[in-house]
Motif scaffolding. Structure first.
Motif, mmCIF file in Angstrom:
data_model
loop_
_atom_site.group_PDB
_atom_site.id
_atom_site.type_symbol
_atom_site.label_atom_id
_atom_site.label_comp_id
_atom_site.label_asym_id
_atom_site.label_seq_id
_atom_site.Cartn_x
_atom_site.Cartn_y
_atom_site.Cartn_z
ATOM 1 N N TYR A 49 0.625 -1.148 0.104
ATOM 2 C CA TYR A 49 0.107 0.003 -0.019
ATOM 3 C C TYR A 49 0.806 1.245 0.032
ATOM 4 O O TYR A 49 1.469 1.387 1.012
ATOM 5 C CB TYR A 49 -0.866 0.240 1.410
ATOM 6 C CG TYR A 49 -1.943 -1.133 1.367
ATOM 7 C CD1 TYR A 49 -3.004 -1.117 0.557
ATOM 8 C CD2 TYR A 49 -1.724 -2.154 2.045
ATOM 9 C CE1 TYR A 49 -3.959 -2.236 0.561
ATOM 10 C CE2 TYR A 49 -2.761 -3.163 2.184
ATOM 11 C CZ TYR A 49 -3.637 -3.271 1.531
ATOM 12 O OH TYR A 49 -4.817 -4.166 1.486
ATOM 13 N N THR A 91 4.153 1.202 2.035
ATOM 14 C CA THR A 91 3.912 -0.051 3.085
ATOM 15 C C THR A 91 3.859 -1.279 2.458
ATOM 16 O O THR A 91 3.057 -1.711 1.802
ATOM 17 C CB THR A 91 2.725 0.358 3.851
ATOM 18 O OG1 THR A 91 2.743 1.581 4.406
ATOM 19 C CG2 THR A 91 2.718 -0.595 5.016
ATOM 20 N N ALA A 124 2.719 -4.482 3.149
ATOM 21 C CA ALA A 124 1.635 -5.442 4.158
ATOM 22 C C ALA A 124 1.977 -6.671 4.035
ATOM 23 O O ALA A 124 1.832 -7.279 5.064
ATOM 24 C CB ALA A 124 0.156 -5.031 3.561
ATOM 25 N N PRO A 155 2.064 -7.762 15.751
ATOM 26 C CA PRO A 155 1.544 -6.561 16.106
ATOM 27 C C PRO A 155 0.542 -5.753 15.165
ATOM 28 O O PRO A 155 0.540 -6.246 14.214
ATOM 29 C CB PRO A 155 2.756 -5.744 16.271
ATOM 30 C CG PRO A 155 4.104 -6.772 16.111
ATOM 31 C CD PRO A 155 3.268 -7.984 15.380
ATOM 32 N N SER A 156 -0.205 -4.924 15.766
ATOM 33 C CA SER A 156 -0.960 -3.898 14.887
ATOM 34 C C SER A 156 -0.166 -3.462 13.535
ATOM 35 O O SER A 156 0.899 -2.925 13.754
ATOM 36 C CB SER A 156 -1.456 -2.930 15.530
ATOM 37 O OG SER A 156 -2.387 -2.083 14.867
ATOM 38 N N GLY A 157 -0.589 -3.473 12.567
ATOM 39 C CA GLY A 157 -0.001 -3.081 11.216
ATOM 40 C C GLY A 157 0.863 -4.252 10.516
ATOM 41 O O GLY A 157 1.513 -3.926 9.523
ATOM 42 N N SER A 158 0.794 -5.373 11.115
ATOM 43 C CA SER A 158 1.880 -6.363 10.699
ATOM 44 C C SER A 158 1.537 -7.222 9.599
ATOM 45 O O SER A 158 2.185 -7.862 8.780
ATOM 46 C CB SER A 158 2.456 -7.360 11.742
ATOM 47 O OG SER A 158 1.188 -7.950 12.339
ATOM 48 N N GLY A 159 0.303 -6.963 9.112
ATOM 49 C CA GLY A 159 -0.431 -7.450 7.974
ATOM 50 C C GLY A 159 -1.312 -8.678 8.188
ATOM 51 O O GLY A 159 -1.599 -9.325 7.165
ATOM 52 N N LYS A 160 -1.707 -9.039 9.418
ATOM 53 C CA LYS A 160 -2.455 -10.075 9.727
ATOM 54 C C LYS A 160 -3.466 -10.032 8.727
ATOM 55 O O LYS A 160 -4.056 -11.240 8.275
ATOM 56 C CB LYS A 160 -2.873 -10.138 11.065
ATOM 57 C CG LYS A 160 -1.650 -9.839 11.964
ATOM 58 C CD LYS A 160 -2.221 -10.221 13.478
ATOM 59 C CE LYS A 160 -2.855 -8.828 13.911
ATOM 60 N NZ LYS A 160 -2.180 -7.784 13.895
ATOM 61 N N SER A 161 -4.648 -8.989 8.763
ATOM 62 C CA SER A 161 -5.790 -9.010 8.067
ATOM 63 C C SER A 161 -5.678 -8.879 6.570
ATOM 64 O O SER A 161 -6.380 -9.661 5.836
ATOM 65 C CB SER A 161 -6.523 -7.643 8.549
ATOM 66 O OG SER A 161 -6.977 -7.625 9.581
ATOM 67 N N THR A 162 -4.570 -8.366 6.139
ATOM 68 C CA THR A 162 -4.155 -8.306 4.753
ATOM 69 C C THR A 162 -3.833 -9.840 4.228
ATOM 70 O O THR A 162 -4.166 -10.319 3.197
ATOM 71 C CB THR A 162 -2.949 -7.313 4.314
ATOM 72 O OG1 THR A 162 -3.110 -6.412 4.881
ATOM 73 C CG2 THR A 162 -2.541 -7.550 2.893
ATOM 74 N N HIS A 190 -5.147 -11.458 18.850
ATOM 75 C CA HIS A 190 -4.130 -10.865 19.749
ATOM 76 C C HIS A 190 -4.159 -11.460 21.005
ATOM 77 O O HIS A 190 -3.178 -11.007 21.706
ATOM 78 C CB HIS A 190 -4.604 -9.216 19.853
ATOM 79 C CG HIS A 190 -4.332 -8.496 18.788
ATOM 80 N ND1 HIS A 190 -5.631 -7.776 18.203
ATOM 81 C CD2 HIS A 190 -3.286 -7.903 18.288
ATOM 82 C CE1 HIS A 190 -4.853 -6.946 17.162
ATOM 83 N NE2 HIS A 190 -3.667 -7.045 17.273
#
Ligand code: ATP
Ligand code: MG
Length: 257
Positions: free
Chosen positions: A27, A30, A32, A51-58, A217
């Protein structure tokens, strides 16, 4: 082909249902996803942490064909047929695949508040062409099996958070989903309700021979899965096989610190 999977302590030795190869997704500047390789076997439960932003949801959305990677492939083999690369399919085909083969349980928001519990579950079947009466019967059965008998006619707002998540699980499973994707399914619940929902989610997926891929998490939640994948900056940092809650380090793709 039966592959050895040293990263998992699971005794199942089936073929991968999903194989991700060198997934990349940017992105802007970034990254992801920065070269993710992953095999997930049929009947396996996998937790994705980081961690938040580490790409889990992506990663979850890419494995599920919701998002397309910039590069790499996601091979799906839910049957004996040749594996299909989800990443190359068009939106229409991916949408069909998601409706027919996948189930989704997210933290909240996927249920339609204007509809009743049973209507929310029926929708998943009716979109696939199941007639209304049959859809209602199957939806009612699933709600009953998940402890919601008598609550079928309530709207989502008239249910507790845990009850609403059970409706979401029923909706995800009623179509016979081979792979269920969950993003923080217990994130909005207190720990006792979360444990109950997790147990129902595991029973209704891997308990029936299907696959569960879950972002969380919560290390206690993750420890209930066969394998925990740790992401950092879009890369797999480590994979840990869990055995009845007591995790042991079996394999690491990199250092684990
Ligand atoms: N649609 C988007 N547009 C721009 N950047 C995005 C988009 N989606 C994700 N990102 C970025 O990609 C990276 C990975 O995001 P992702 O949502 O996968 O993280 P996550 O691990 O799920 O985080 P969280 O735990 O906060 O949900 C983050 O830096 C995020 O800001
Ligand atoms: Mg996320």
């Amino acid at each position: 082909m039966i592959e050895a999977h040293p990263a998992s302590g699971n005794t199942l030795n089936t073929h991968p249902v999903l194989s991700a190869r060198d997934l990349r997704r940017a992105y802007g500047s970034t990254l992801a996803l920065d070269g993710v390789n992953l095999d997930i076997r049929a009947g396996e439960s996998v937790a994705i942490m980081g961690p938040s932003g580490s790409g889990k949801s992506t990663l979850l959305h890419t494995l599920a064909g919701i998002e397309r990677p910039d590069f790499g492939s996601v091979l799906l083999s839910t049957s004996a047929a040749t594996p299909r690369d989800i990443a190359t399919l068009g939106e229409k085909e991916r949408s069909k695949l998601r409706r027919e083969s996948f189930g989704f349980v997210f933290q909240s928001g996927l249920l339609i508040p204007e509809l009743t519990a049973v209507e929310n579950v029926m929708m998943a079947l009716m979109i696939n062409g199941v007639p209304r009466a049959a859809a209602q019967e199957q939806a009612t059965q699933w709600l009953g099996a998940l402890g919601l008998a008598g609550m079928e006619e309530r709207r989502i707002g008239q249910l507790s958070g845990g009850q609403a998540q059970r409706v979401a699980i029923a909706r995800a499973q009623v179509t016979g989903a081979r792979v269920t994707f969950a993003d923080e399914p217990t994130g909005a619940l207190d720990s006792a309700t979360g444990a109950e929902v997790l147990s129902i989610l595991l029973n209704s997926t891997v308990g029936r021979g299907n696959t569960l891929i879950m972002v969380t998490h919560d290390a206690d939640v993750a420890a209930q899965c066969d394998r925990v994948i740790h992401l950092r900056d879009g890369r797999i940092l480590a994979q840990v096989a869990a055995t009845q809650g007591a995790s042991t380090q079996r394999s690491a793709a990199g250092d684990t610190n």
